[in-house]
Design a protein around this motif. Structure first.
Motif, PDB file in Angstrom:
ATOM      1  N   ASP A  78       0.690  -1.094   0.013  1.00  0.00           N
ATOM      2  CA  ASP A  78       0.049   0.142   0.203  1.00  0.00           C
ATOM      3  C   ASP A  78       0.965   1.232  -0.102  1.00  0.00           C
ATOM      4  N   ALA A  79       2.043   1.246   0.651  1.00  0.00           N
ATOM      5  CA  ALA A  79       3.206   2.280   0.371  1.00  0.00           C
ATOM      6  C   ALA A  79       3.734   2.422  -0.895  1.00  0.00           C
ATOM      7  N   GLY A  80       3.451   1.465  -1.873  1.00  0.00           N
ATOM      8  CA  GLY A  80       3.983   1.662  -3.290  1.00  0.00           C
ATOM      9  C   GLY A  80       5.451   1.071  -3.079  1.00  0.00           C
ATOM     10  N   LEU A  81       5.755   0.346  -1.989  1.00  0.00           N
ATOM     11  CA  LEU A  81       7.072  -0.445  -2.124  1.00  0.00           C
ATOM     12  C   LEU A  81       7.256  -1.791  -2.648  1.00  0.00           C
ATOM     13  N   PRO A  82       8.167  -2.501  -2.956  1.00  0.00           N
ATOM     14  CA  PRO A  82       8.086  -3.975  -3.369  1.00  0.00           C
ATOM     15  C   PRO A  82       7.582  -4.746  -2.420  1.00  0.00           C
ATOM     16  N   TYR A  83       7.100  -5.659  -2.616  1.00  0.00           N
ATOM     17  CA  TYR A  83       6.494  -6.522  -1.570  1.00  0.00           C
ATOM     18  C   TYR A  83       6.266  -8.020  -2.000  1.00  0.00           C
ATOM     19  N   ILE A  84       5.978  -9.043  -1.181  1.00  0.00           N
ATOM     20  CA  ILE A  84       5.712 -10.359  -1.402  1.00  0.00           C
ATOM     21  C   ILE A  84       4.519 -10.713  -1.214  1.00  0.00           C
ATOM     22  N   SER A  85       3.759 -11.477  -2.242  1.00  0.00           N
ATOM     23  CA  SER A  85       2.441 -11.883  -1.681  1.00  0.00           C
ATOM     24  C   SER A  85       2.405 -13.125  -0.956  1.00  0.00           C
ATOM     25  N   ASP A  86       2.096 -12.694   0.383  1.00  0.00           N
ATOM     26  CA  ASP A  86       2.279 -13.900   1.454  1.00  0.00           C
ATOM     27  C   ASP A  86       0.953 -14.248   1.695  1.00  0.00           C
ATOM     28  N   ALA A  87       0.827 -14.939   2.761  1.00  0.00           N
ATOM     29  CA  ALA A  87      -0.561 -15.493   3.038  1.00  0.00           C
ATOM     30  C   ALA A  87      -1.512 -14.211   3.372  1.00  0.00           C
ATOM     31  N   GLU A  88      -1.159 -13.298   3.966  1.00  0.00           N
ATOM     32  CA  GLU A  88      -2.096 -12.180   4.522  1.00  0.00           C
ATOM     33  C   GLU A  88      -2.468 -11.519   3.240  1.00  0.00           C
ATOM     34  N   VAL A  89      -1.505 -11.250   2.197  1.00  0.00           N
ATOM     35  CA  VAL A  89      -2.100 -10.498   1.204  1.00  0.00           C
ATOM     36  C   VAL A  89      -2.779 -11.374   0.270  1.00  0.00           C
ATOM     37  N   LEU A  90      -2.660 -12.694  -0.001  1.00  0.00           N
ATOM     38  CA  LEU A  90      -3.560 -13.505  -0.389  1.00  0.00           C
ATOM     39  C   LEU A  90      -4.926 -13.602   0.080  1.00  0.00           C
ATOM     40  N   GLU A  91      -4.841 -13.545   1.259  1.00  0.00           N
ATOM     41  CA  GLU A  91      -6.388 -13.368   1.984  1.00  0.00           C
ATOM     42  C   GLU A  91      -7.069 -12.325   1.780  1.00  0.00           C
ATOM     43  N   GLN A  92      -6.391 -11.391   1.716  1.00  0.00           N
ATOM     44  CA  GLN A  92      -7.544 -10.104   1.062  1.00  0.00           C
ATOM     45  C   GLN A  92      -7.893 -10.162  -0.177  1.00  0.00           C
ATOM     46  N   GLN A  93      -7.517 -11.085  -0.997  1.00  0.00           N
ATOM     47  CA  GLN A  93      -8.017 -11.311  -2.300  1.00  0.00           C
ATOM     48  C   GLN A  93      -9.090 -12.228  -2.302  1.00  0.00           C
ATOM     49  N   LYS A  94      -9.371 -12.942  -1.199  1.00  0.00           N
ATOM     50  CA  LYS A  94     -10.477 -13.655  -1.268  1.00  0.00           C
ATOM     51  C   LYS A  94     -11.914 -13.285  -1.488  1.00  0.00           C
ATOM     52  N   PRO A  95     -12.084 -12.086  -0.774  1.00  0.00           N
ATOM     53  CA  PRO A  95     -13.545 -11.614  -1.233  1.00  0.00           C
ATOM     54  C   PRO A  95     -14.023 -11.099  -2.739  1.00  0.00           C
ATOM     55  N   ALA A  96     -12.619 -10.766  -3.407  1.00  0.00           N
ATOM     56  CA  ALA A  96     -12.869 -10.504  -4.655  1.00  0.00           C
ATOM     57  C   ALA A  96     -13.154 -11.620  -5.745  1.00  0.00           C
ATOM     58  N   ARG A  97     -12.276 -12.545  -5.173  1.00  0.00           N
ATOM     59  CA  ARG A  97     -12.351 -14.048  -5.929  1.00  0.00           C
ATOM     60  C   ARG A  97     -13.668 -14.702  -5.816  1.00  0.00           C
ATOM     61  N   ARG A  98     -14.248 -14.240  -4.600  1.00  0.00           N
ATOM     62  CA  ARG A  98     -15.550 -14.818  -4.566  1.00  0.00           C
ATOM     63  C   ARG A  98     -16.690 -14.200  -5.437  1.00  0.00           C
ATOM     64  N   LEU A  99     -16.487 -12.968  -5.269  1.00  0.00           N
ATOM     65  CA  LEU A  99     -17.256 -11.913  -5.824  1.00  0.00           C
ATOM     66  C   LEU A  99     -17.225 -11.994  -7.545  1.00  0.00           C
ATOM     67  N   THR A 100     -15.985 -12.192  -7.892  1.00  0.00           N
ATOM     68  CA  THR A 100     -15.934 -12.478  -9.610  1.00  0.00           C
ATOM     69  C   THR A 100     -16.452 -13.806  -9.997  1.00  0.00           C
ATOM     70  N   LYS A 114     -21.731  -3.640  -7.683  1.00  0.00           N
ATOM     71  CA  LYS A 114     -21.999  -2.738  -6.901  1.00  0.00           C
ATOM     72  C   LYS A 114     -21.022  -3.131  -5.630  1.00  0.00           C
ATOM     73  N   GLU A 115     -21.376  -4.350  -5.108  1.00  0.00           N
ATOM     74  CA  GLU A 115     -20.910  -4.897  -4.073  1.00  0.00           C
ATOM     75  C   GLU A 115     -19.007  -5.152  -4.169  1.00  0.00           C
ATOM     76  N   LEU A 116     -18.694  -5.288  -5.287  1.00  0.00           N
ATOM     77  CA  LEU A 116     -17.427  -5.580  -5.852  1.00  0.00           C
ATOM     78  C   LEU A 116     -16.646  -4.316  -5.694  1.00  0.00           C
ATOM     79  N   LEU A 117     -17.160  -3.314  -6.458  1.00  0.00           N
ATOM     80  CA  LEU A 117     -16.450  -2.074  -6.304  1.00  0.00           C
ATOM     81  C   LEU A 117     -16.770  -1.055  -5.405  1.00  0.00           C
TER      82      LEU A 117
END
Length: 215
Positions: A8-30, A49-52
């Motif tokens: 979120d700070a625009g720095l290089p990051y690694i897609s760890d378990a916490e990052v992937l967890e944040q993607q789950k709602p969008a995956r369900r909605l899509t 509407k719910e997704l965006l």
């Protein structure tokens, strides 16, 4: 900093378990969006509407793919046609009355150039912004960090790697400005084909025949 904070700070990051967890709602909605009855426009609209989140009159023709959804902010009357992909690792901001033809891809995500750095699993997200009243042609790709101005047309098949100014028609790979849009363009609906009298009178009656404020 954890990897969500780094991302979120625009720095290089690694897609760890916490990052992937944040993607789950969008995956369900899509998934719900992409398997919905294509003729159930109300259900599709409700999922969008719910997704965006904050949106007014947004509609997406499925299938549609994104990473988070909450990093996409669209204005009024947003429309994306079939098979749009938005990798919203960085913020994607889209203005009012924007249209996207089929197979448009917006990428905020990227990876380092050098293979050693890339294989380290670090990646990044750089924001993309699109102004008001833009039309993005089919099979176009908008790359990380790009800013597209207001009242812009991006021609089909373009790869946009640099900023595009207001009122421009731009196309190509890499995408470049071809010409600027002028008042003379108002009377044409396709190349040299002018609006017929009935359609032009309708445009005039609804305030689309030259009364708009460009500012």
């Amino acid at each position: 900093m954890n990897n969500i904070e780094r991302r979120d700070a625009g720095l290089p990051y690694i897609s760890d378990a916490e990052v992937l967890e944040q993607q789950k709602p969008a995956r369900r909605l899509t998934q719900a969006l992409n398997t919905a009855d294509r003729s159930d426009f109300d259900k599709i609209g409700a999922i969008v509407k719910e997704l965006l989140g904050k949106s007014d009159g947004a509609f997406i023709n499925p299938p549609f793919y994104c990473d988070y959804g909450f990093n996409i902010e669209v204005g009024k009357n947003f429309f994306a046609n079939y098979n749009c992909t938005i990798l919203d690792v960085g913020k994607v901001t889209i203005g009012d009355n924007c249209q996207m033809a089929p197979n448009v891809a917006i990428y905020t995500a990227g990876h380092p150039v050098h293979p050693d750095s890339r294989n380290s699993a670090y990646e990044y997200g750089i924001p993309v912004s699109i102004g008001d009243n833009c039309w993005i042609g089919g099979n176009s790709v908008i790359c990380p960090g790009v800013k597209i101005g207001n009242n812009v047309i991006i021609g089909a098949g373009s790869v946009v790697i640099k900023d595009i100014p207001d009122w421009a028609i731009a196309a190509g790979n890499p995408c470049k400005v071809i010409r600027m849009i002028t008042d003379e363009d108002r009377k044409y609906y396709y190349k040299n084909n002018e609006f017929d009298e009935e359609a032009w009178n309708d445009l005039a009656a609804r305030g689309f025949a030259g009364t708009e404020n460009k500012n």
